[in-house]
Design a protein around this motif. Structure first.
Motif, PDB file in Angstrom:
ATOM      1  N   ASP A  16     -20.965   3.508   6.769  1.00  0.00           N
ATOM      2  CA  ASP A  16     -19.494   3.152   6.375  1.00  0.00           C
ATOM      3  C   ASP A  16     -18.536   3.474   7.671  1.00  0.00           C
ATOM      4  O   ASP A  16     -18.967   4.585   8.105  1.00  0.00           O
ATOM      5  CB  ASP A  16     -19.084   3.633   5.077  1.00  0.00           C
ATOM      6  CG  ASP A  16     -19.763   3.071   4.165  1.00  0.00           C
ATOM      7  OD1 ASP A  16     -19.844   4.056   3.122  1.00  0.00           O
ATOM      8  OD2 ASP A  16     -20.305   2.154   3.961  1.00  0.00           O
ATOM      9  N   ALA A  17     -17.723   2.679   8.052  1.00  0.00           N
ATOM     10  CA  ALA A  17     -16.968   3.183   9.065  1.00  0.00           C
ATOM     11  C   ALA A  17     -16.098   4.276   8.900  1.00  0.00           C
ATOM     12  O   ALA A  17     -15.676   4.537   7.680  1.00  0.00           O
ATOM     13  CB  ALA A  17     -15.995   1.670   9.373  1.00  0.00           C
ATOM     14  N   GLY A  18     -16.284   5.265   9.849  1.00  0.00           N
ATOM     15  CA  GLY A  18     -15.582   6.602   9.499  1.00  0.00           C
ATOM     16  C   GLY A  18     -14.937   7.137  10.747  1.00  0.00           C
ATOM     17  O   GLY A  18     -14.460   6.381  11.468  1.00  0.00           O
ATOM     18  N   TRP A  19     -15.158   8.309  10.944  1.00  0.00           N
ATOM     19  CA  TRP A  19     -14.572   8.896  12.274  1.00  0.00           C
ATOM     20  C   TRP A  19     -15.823   8.963  13.254  1.00  0.00           C
ATOM     21  O   TRP A  19     -16.611   9.389  12.994  1.00  0.00           O
ATOM     22  CB  TRP A  19     -14.227  10.461  11.889  1.00  0.00           C
ATOM     23  CG  TRP A  19     -13.914  11.120  13.080  1.00  0.00           C
ATOM     24  CD1 TRP A  19     -12.748  10.999  13.837  1.00  0.00           C
ATOM     25  CD2 TRP A  19     -14.294  12.237  13.656  1.00  0.00           C
ATOM     26  NE1 TRP A  19     -12.590  11.717  14.795  1.00  0.00           N
ATOM     27  CE2 TRP A  19     -13.625  12.766  14.724  1.00  0.00           C
ATOM     28  CE3 TRP A  19     -15.353  13.300  13.316  1.00  0.00           C
ATOM     29  CZ2 TRP A  19     -13.599  13.872  15.515  1.00  0.00           C
ATOM     30  CZ3 TRP A  19     -15.602  14.442  14.044  1.00  0.00           C
ATOM     31  CH2 TRP A  19     -14.829  14.635  15.084  1.00  0.00           C
ATOM     32  N   ASP A  20     -15.434   7.921  14.130  1.00  0.00           N
ATOM     33  CA  ASP A  20     -16.548   7.896  15.154  1.00  0.00           C
ATOM     34  C   ASP A  20     -16.238   8.457  16.383  1.00  0.00           C
ATOM     35  O   ASP A  20     -14.811   8.442  16.767  1.00  0.00           O
ATOM     36  CB  ASP A  20     -17.019   6.290  15.278  1.00  0.00           C
ATOM     37  CG  ASP A  20     -18.529   6.045  15.841  1.00  0.00           C
ATOM     38  OD1 ASP A  20     -18.787   6.982  16.075  1.00  0.00           O
ATOM     39  OD2 ASP A  20     -18.725   4.842  16.391  1.00  0.00           O
ATOM     40  N   TYR A  21     -16.946   8.941  17.429  1.00  0.00           N
ATOM     41  CA  TYR A  21     -16.826   9.374  18.647  1.00  0.00           C
ATOM     42  C   TYR A  21     -16.379   8.273  19.619  1.00  0.00           C
ATOM     43  O   TYR A  21     -17.127   7.183  19.634  1.00  0.00           O
ATOM     44  CB  TYR A  21     -18.018   9.960  19.197  1.00  0.00           C
ATOM     45  CG  TYR A  21     -18.575  11.226  18.342  1.00  0.00           C
ATOM     46  CD1 TYR A  21     -17.781  11.911  17.460  1.00  0.00           C
ATOM     47  CD2 TYR A  21     -20.126  11.462  18.282  1.00  0.00           C
ATOM     48  CE1 TYR A  21     -18.163  12.767  16.382  1.00  0.00           C
ATOM     49  CE2 TYR A  21     -20.529  12.625  17.486  1.00  0.00           C
ATOM     50  CZ  TYR A  21     -19.569  12.978  16.408  1.00  0.00           C
ATOM     51  OH  TYR A  21     -20.226  14.065  15.582  1.00  0.00           O
ATOM     52  N   SER A  22     -15.315   8.480  20.331  1.00  0.00           N
ATOM     53  CA  SER A  22     -15.132   7.529  21.405  1.00  0.00           C
ATOM     54  C   SER A  22     -16.070   7.664  22.469  1.00  0.00           C
ATOM     55  O   SER A  22     -16.544   8.607  22.731  1.00  0.00           O
ATOM     56  CB  SER A  22     -13.409   7.900  21.766  1.00  0.00           C
ATOM     57  OG  SER A  22     -12.610   8.183  20.816  1.00  0.00           O
ATOM     58  N   ALA A  24     -17.492   8.528  25.827  1.00  0.00           N
ATOM     59  CA  ALA A  24     -17.077   9.847  26.509  1.00  0.00           C
ATOM     60  C   ALA A  24     -18.275   9.931  27.925  1.00  0.00           C
ATOM     61  O   ALA A  24     -18.995  10.668  28.123  1.00  0.00           O
ATOM     62  CB  ALA A  24     -17.617  11.121  25.812  1.00  0.00           C
ATOM     63  N   SER A 331     -28.519  10.424  12.474  1.00  0.00           N
ATOM     64  CA  SER A 331     -27.196  10.891  13.183  1.00  0.00           C
ATOM     65  C   SER A 331     -27.663  10.889  14.492  1.00  0.00           C
ATOM     66  O   SER A 331     -26.816  11.315  15.583  1.00  0.00           O
ATOM     67  CB  SER A 331     -26.901  12.318  12.791  1.00  0.00           C
ATOM     68  OG  SER A 331     -27.921  13.156  12.903  1.00  0.00           O
ATOM     69  N   ARG A 333     -27.867   9.200  18.275  1.00  0.00           N
ATOM     70  CA  ARG A 333     -27.047   8.273  18.783  1.00  0.00           C
ATOM     71  C   ARG A 333     -27.986   7.817  19.973  1.00  0.00           C
ATOM     72  O   ARG A 333     -27.951   8.184  21.111  1.00  0.00           O
ATOM     73  CB  ARG A 333     -25.975   8.890  19.306  1.00  0.00           C
ATOM     74  CG  ARG A 333     -24.927   9.474  18.215  1.00  0.00           C
ATOM     75  CD  ARG A 333     -23.699  10.174  18.690  1.00  0.00           C
ATOM     76  NE  ARG A 333     -22.609   9.567  19.602  1.00  0.00           N
ATOM     77  CZ  ARG A 333     -21.980   8.569  18.583  1.00  0.00           C
ATOM     78  NH1 ARG A 333     -21.643   8.874  17.389  1.00  0.00           N
ATOM     79  NH2 ARG A 333     -20.992   8.099  19.218  1.00  0.00           N
ATOM     80  N   LYS A 340     -21.905  11.326  27.088  1.00  0.00           N
ATOM     81  CA  LYS A 340     -22.141  12.725  26.859  1.00  0.00           C
ATOM     82  C   LYS A 340     -22.371  12.879  25.466  1.00  0.00           C
ATOM     83  O   LYS A 340     -23.109  13.911  25.146  1.00  0.00           O
ATOM     84  CB  LYS A 340     -20.891  13.436  27.195  1.00  0.00           C
ATOM     85  CG  LYS A 340     -20.761  13.862  28.570  1.00  0.00           C
ATOM     86  CD  LYS A 340     -19.444  14.434  28.952  1.00  0.00           C
ATOM     87  CE  LYS A 340     -18.468  13.887  29.598  1.00  0.00           C
ATOM     88  NZ  LYS A 340     -17.295  14.522  30.049  1.00  0.00           N
ATOM     89  N   ASN A 341     -22.348  11.813  24.500  1.00  0.00           N
ATOM     90  CA  ASN A 341     -22.692  12.031  23.187  1.00  0.00           C
ATOM     91  C   ASN A 341     -23.988  11.267  22.835  1.00  0.00           C
ATOM     92  O   ASN A 341     -24.410  11.080  21.395  1.00  0.00           O
ATOM     93  CB  ASN A 341     -21.517  11.550  22.417  1.00  0.00           C
ATOM     94  CG  ASN A 341     -20.317  12.625  22.222  1.00  0.00           C
ATOM     95  OD1 ASN A 341     -20.565  13.547  22.390  1.00  0.00           O
ATOM     96  ND2 ASN A 341     -19.191  11.729  22.247  1.00  0.00           N
ATOM     97  N   ASP A 343     -27.596  10.687  22.352  1.00  0.00           N
ATOM     98  CA  ASP A 343     -29.100  11.766  22.080  1.00  0.00           C
ATOM     99  C   ASP A 343     -30.509  10.939  22.679  1.00  0.00           C
ATOM    100  O   ASP A 343     -31.147  11.482  22.926  1.00  0.00           O
ATOM    101  CB  ASP A 343     -29.127  11.779  20.493  1.00  0.00           C
ATOM    102  CG  ASP A 343     -28.020  12.670  20.058  1.00  0.00           C
ATOM    103  OD1 ASP A 343     -27.479  13.569  20.630  1.00  0.00           O
ATOM    104  OD2 ASP A 343     -27.346  12.250  19.170  1.00  0.00           O
TER     105      ASP A 343
END
Lengths: 492, 307
Positions: A16-22, A24, A331, A333, A340-341, A343
């Motif tokens: 579900d859409a939540g807090w995602d990393y911008s 980077a 989890s 990516r 930088k995020n 994986d």
């Protein structure tokens, strides 16, 4: 995340859409020349072959630069330069040789961000790894061997180590700069000179290294770098003035090289493929063992010769391990290697991607069950493969026997320690192995019985310049790193 | 998963994993939404012998309106104010109907070295005074002596005494010392409340520390507790909450914790209903970083009101 069942083969729905990393992105600018020559006798020169090929960014398919395709004459020029430089280099006071190695190490550290970005652009690996693993280990290998240069007598007590001469060194595309360091640093410390042949898909950081060698005023000819594909490597290995051949790469090519140096007085070390077992016992710390699986098979997109590509789990905990592995896989990516995020970056080449896909198809065809998390969209361009693993794998399946060199894991089970050992050793390879248990006595008992050059206990893919690395059986012979690694670059 | 399985922890790899979360790069949009989220998850805390009604009232004001200035969208209120039982009434008076909860430590906080009936009465008194949430301490003496069923039974009784108030179970991990103990205590606390009736998501939290013992919250300890929560969720579908407390002082640390929660439990846990920070000085650093993102300038700490 939803509760997970192991039976389902269906792909998980997107989170579900939540807090995602911008985004980077790493933005350090890296100057890349339009074309590169060969680094011979201290300067960059155009290839006599007049042939060139393009190197691309596997994440975008953009052409990065034009690379010289060295022919036999170019290789000969490089070997002659190395031969000429070898006597003076070997006669140089050992502590002076050490200084050069220290300077190379320092310069690599100073330019490490730029080198990391270039490594990621040319090879596809996530910037997180090139920044935090490849570059620190590259510098460490030069530092470590700088320390040995004037202490070789202590490495071999009672014997007088002498340099071998010109070393022909052929390295792979999975850790380009780090492999160059593993080859060059011990050879130079022992008074040899080198001709290095990087892999054709990842030549750029080796050519950047040539700039560094010029910056530190390394005497001309001590290190020469010839770019090209298999033919260039063959010309190097077959050159009569090369006294030592060091190769890291596929077992297939390793066998060809072994045949080509057979009957000569050349020394040979081979660091080849693997199908390394990773064994989880029921008394292991399971969450950390799962982390270990992640770093053993999904590190560097699985482009790791010692990747733990066969996972053996004690039957009583297999459901738990598989559940947690699936959960953890969500989890990871996958995407832009310069973010930088990220994986999991790009697969190194179109060819390698095809190989991986072929094995995944074979796994499904043979009846194993594939698990992957398809919640994230993959970029439109470039070469990508999601991390995945197979359950229901039999030891006779192709995916359990052959090296895939991709982010693909085969999960199998065992009931008793004896069964674990016999299954783990049932492979033509013998590079690395992992053992996961919180019982100290079991660690030692199992590790002794595994036919592998490296056995990691409650960790995996942990490297250090002081620790020798190498394999048994079809994984090759000779060691790199540590005191043992020096032995490959001296004669008595 | 096997029921009652003893989960072991390997300290080397758990530290390595915890350190990996600090490598995430949280920029731009993700940073500002993460900072806002962290503010909304704060349990603003004052737990001192010298606490006065005036201090508690000012803390409540800060909780309702963390920043005096106006920015758009407005900065959210924090999740709760956490005080000793004697200050619950004062806090409840200010916070009634605001959506900010009153949390009270109880059960002979911070040591728990009191007879059970005294600890239970402590809980009842706090609930009667208006506490929405009870932060209890476990009996570490009994736990370390291996009397695990005694610890579990006490937790059950405290949970019953809460009578609808949310419960946060403080393990005081700094006194448990080993990672194996942290995991054992987490499993024990979760199983104790779960066995006493149907739990709803967020009814119960596990919490690292009182803040009176050092070390308080660390990332490896919090990770182990999150893994216990995840395993319970995968087994039962019930979401237990998590509250690291003590030692989280900077916005950057707070973002690392959010990354850890996201990647261990998923986005569903990124809500004040399931995750809290026990802190006070953290508030102003979160505000400072948030405003830096808006104005491009760092404000002086004296520009922010004291909690």
């Amino acid at each position: 995340m939803k509760p997970i069942t192991t039976e389902s083969h269906e792909h998980d729905p997107p989170a579900d859409a939540g807090w995602d990393y911008s985004p980077a992105p790493e933005r350090t600018p890296v100057p890349i020349d339009e074309s590169y020559g060969l680094f011979i006798d201290g300067s960059m020169r155009a290839p006599l072959s007049r042939k060139r090929f393009e190197t691309i960014n596997p994440a975008t398919e953009d052409v990065l630069s034009s690379i010289a395709d060295a022919g036999a004459k170019d290789v000969d020029a490089a070997v002659q330069a190395a031969k000429k430089a070898q006597g003076p280099w070997a006669r140089l006071k050992a502590s002076e040789r050490a200084k050069y190695l220290y300077r190379i190490a320092r310069r690599i550290q100073e330019r490490s961000r730029e080198l990391a970005v270039l490594e990621t652009m040319d090879g596809g690996k996530p910037i997180k790894e090139s920044r935090d693993v490849d570059l620190p280990l590259t510098a460490q290998h030069f530092f470590y061997h700088a320390g040995w240069a004037d202490k070789l007598a202590y490495a071999f007590p009672g014997r007088t180590p002498k340099p071998i001469g010109v070393c022909g060194q052929i390295i792979p595309w999975n850790f380009p700069l780090m492999m160059a360091a593993w080859k060059l640093a011990p050879a130079l410390a022992c008074g040899n000179t080198c001709v290095l042949k990087p892999a054709e898909t990842t030549s750029l950081t080796a050519l950047k290294l040539a700039e560094i060698l010029q910056e530190v005023d390394l005497p001309p000819g001590v290190v020469n770098i010839v770019t090209g594909a298999g033919a260039t490597g063959a010309a190097l290995a077959e050159h009569p003035d090369v006294r030592k051949v060091a190769f890291t790469g596929s077992t297939e090519v390793g066998k060809v090289l072994a045949r080509s140096v057979a009957g000569t007085s050349k020394k040979l070390t081979l660091e080849l493929g693997g199908k390394s077992p990773n064994i989880i016992f029921a008394d292991a710390a399971i969450d950390q063992a799962v982390e270990g699986v992640v770093s053993s098979i999904w590190f560097n997109q699985g482009h790791v010769c010692c990747a733990g590509s066969r996972l053996f789990v004690e039957e009583s905990v297999v459901d738990e391990v598989v559940d947690k592995l699936r959960h953890r896989m969500q989890s990871l990516r996958v995407g832009d290697p310069l973010d930088k995020n990220t994986d999991i970056g790009a697969i190194n080449s179109a060819e390698q991607l095809k190989t991986i896909e072929r094995y995944v198809d074979a796994g499904e065809h043979e009846g194993a069950i594939m698990h992957e998390f398809s919640g994230q969209a993959l970029p439109d361009k470039g070469y990508w493969h999601r991390p995945c693993f197979f359950t229901g794998v039999q030891p006779s399946h192709v995916i359990a026997r052959e090296e895939i060199f991709g982010p693909v894991l085969s999960v199998m089970t065992f009931r008793t320690p004896e069964e674990a050992i016999s299954r783990a050793n049932n492979t033509p390879y013998g590079l690395a192995a992992g053992v996961w248990t919180n019982t100290g006595s079991k660690v030692f008992e199992i590790a002794r019985k595994l036919d592998a050059g490296v056995v990691w206990c409650n960790t995996y893919n942990t490297f250090d310049a002081a620790s020798p690395f190498g394999g048994f059986k079809e994984s090759g012979f000779g060691r790199e790193g540590g005191r043992h690694g020096l032995q490959s670059y001296v004669k008595f | 998963m096997q029921p009652g399985r003893n989960h072991l922890v390997d300290s080397v790899m758990v530290k390595q994993r915890a350190a990996a979360f600090t490598k995430r790069s949280i920029k731009t949009e993700a940073k500002s939404s993460g900072l806002r989220l962290a503010i909304s998850m704060l349990d603003l805390t004052t737990l001192e012998g010298k606490d006065s009604p005036e201090k508690v009232r000012s803390l409540c004001r800060k909780a309702l309106r963390p920043y005096e200035g106006t920015i758009d969208p407005p900065i959210p209120s924090v999740a709760a104010v956490c005080v000793y039982p004697s200050h619950v009434r004062t806090a409840a008076k200010v916070l009634a109907g605001t959506g900010v909860n009153v949390a009270s430590v109880a059960t002979g906080f911070p040591s728990g070295q009191y007879p059970l009936e005294v600890r239970l009465r402590d809980v009842t008194a706090a609930v009667e005074a208006g506490a929405d949430e009870i932060d209890m301490v476990i009996n570490r003496g009994a736990f370390l002596a291996g009397r695990h069923s005694e610890v579990a039974e006490e937790i059950r009784q405290v949970w019953q005494a809460c009578e609808g108030a949310h419960l946060k179970i403080i393990l005081e991990t700094g006194e448990l010392e080993t990672y194996d103990n942290v995991r054992r205590a987490s499993d024990l606390a979760i199983e104790a409340v779960d066995s006493s009736g149907v739990l709803k998501d967020g009814d119960v939290f596990i919490k690292t520390s009182t803040g009176k013992i050092s070390p308080a919250a660390t990332m490896p300890v919090t990770l182990i507790m999150l893994e216990a929560i995840r395993d319970h969720y995968l087994d039962t579908g019930v979401r237990i909450g998590m509250k690291p407390a003590g030692g989280i002082k900077t916005a950057k640390q707070a973002l690392h914790y959010l990354v850890m929660v996201k990647e261990t439990l998923g986005d569903e846990w990124l809500t004040p209903d399931l995750f809290r920070f026990g802190a006070s000085s953290l508030t102003n650093d979160l505000l400072r970083q948030l405003l830096k993102g808006i104005t491009g300038q760092y404000m002086a700490m004296h520009d922010f009101s004291e909690a």
